[in-house]
Design a protein around this motif. Structure first.
Motif, PDB file in Angstrom:
ATOM      1  N   LYS A 114       0.893  -1.178  -0.058  1.00  0.00           N
ATOM      2  CA  LYS A 114      -0.069  -0.028   0.177  1.00  0.00           C
ATOM      3  C   LYS A 114       0.931   1.368   0.093  1.00  0.00           C
ATOM      4  O   LYS A 114       2.149   1.218   0.241  1.00  0.00           O
ATOM      5  CB  LYS A 114      -0.910   0.236   1.400  1.00  0.00           C
ATOM      6  N   TYR A 138     -12.390  -2.473  -3.722  1.00  0.00           N
ATOM      7  CA  TYR A 138     -12.928  -2.265  -2.561  1.00  0.00           C
ATOM      8  C   TYR A 138     -14.421  -2.124  -2.431  1.00  0.00           C
ATOM      9  O   TYR A 138     -15.083  -1.786  -1.447  1.00  0.00           O
ATOM     10  CB  TYR A 138     -12.229  -1.162  -1.698  1.00  0.00           C
ATOM     11  N   VAL A 182      -4.899   1.003  11.330  1.00  0.00           N
ATOM     12  CA  VAL A 182      -5.882   0.052  10.445  1.00  0.00           C
ATOM     13  C   VAL A 182      -6.085   0.615   8.712  1.00  0.00           C
ATOM     14  O   VAL A 182      -5.997  -0.073   7.857  1.00  0.00           O
ATOM     15  CB  VAL A 182      -7.070  -0.010  11.123  1.00  0.00           C
ATOM     16  N   HIS A 241      -2.342  -5.575   1.567  1.00  0.00           N
ATOM     17  CA  HIS A 241      -3.370  -6.224   1.079  1.00  0.00           C
ATOM     18  C   HIS A 241      -3.354  -7.684   0.823  1.00  0.00           C
ATOM     19  O   HIS A 241      -2.282  -7.614   0.128  1.00  0.00           O
ATOM     20  CB  HIS A 241      -4.382  -5.657   0.382  1.00  0.00           C
TER      21      HIS A 241
END
Ligand code: CMP
Length: 140
Positions: free
Chosen positions: A11, A51, A111, A117
């Protein structure tokens, strides 16, 4: 056991802090193989589609904003039991709950900025891989 493929995103918090090699070292030490990899800047449309399952969640806007702010590295990882193996070495979604030695315990900031991911099932791995890679880009 059969070799599985799973999908990974390193990420923006990982690319920003120049940690993609450090995360790849953890991946490779765990016996997973990077069989496809590219650095891209996700568009809003790509992130919203990827997502989509979280569209109704309160953090959806923040998630899409974070994932599109800076480049990511998308990957296909191969290995025995790769889907579960990668989730094990990533650790819990919230780094506060992640086990010692896991990617998120070692590197994640929060978080929302949790470094990596990984697909949560073999079916989703196939869908996620197909969003970013064509078959001839995956070389085992
Ligand atoms: P990931 O495995 O990429 O899947 C969905 C992402 O949503 C998750 O990692 C987190 O980065 C993010 N996420 C989950 N819960 C929250 C939250 N409460 N606030 C912000 N982001 C979250």
């Amino acid at each position: 056991m059969a070799i599985e493929h799973t999908f990974s995103i390193l990420k923006p918090d990982a690319t920003r802090r120049n940690l993609t090699g450090a995360v790849n070292a953890v991946i490779e030490e765990a016996g997973l193989r990077v069989v496809a990899q590219k650095r891209i800047h996700l568009t809003k449309a790509q992130a919203e589609f990827f997502y989509g399952i979280h569209r109704e969640r309160p953090f959806f806007g923040e998630l899409v904003g974070t994932m599109t702010a800076e480049p990511v590295v998308v990957q296909v990882l191969a290995g025995e039991n790769a889907v579960a193996k990668y989730r094990e070495i990533m650790g819990a979604t919230n780094p506060a709950n992640a086990d010692e030695g896991t990617i998120r315990k070692r590197f994640a900031l929060s978080v929302g900025e949790n470094t990596a991911h990984g697909s949560d099932s073999l079916d989703n791995a196939k869908l996620e891989i197909a969003q970013f890679f064509s078959g001839n880009e995956i070389v085992g």
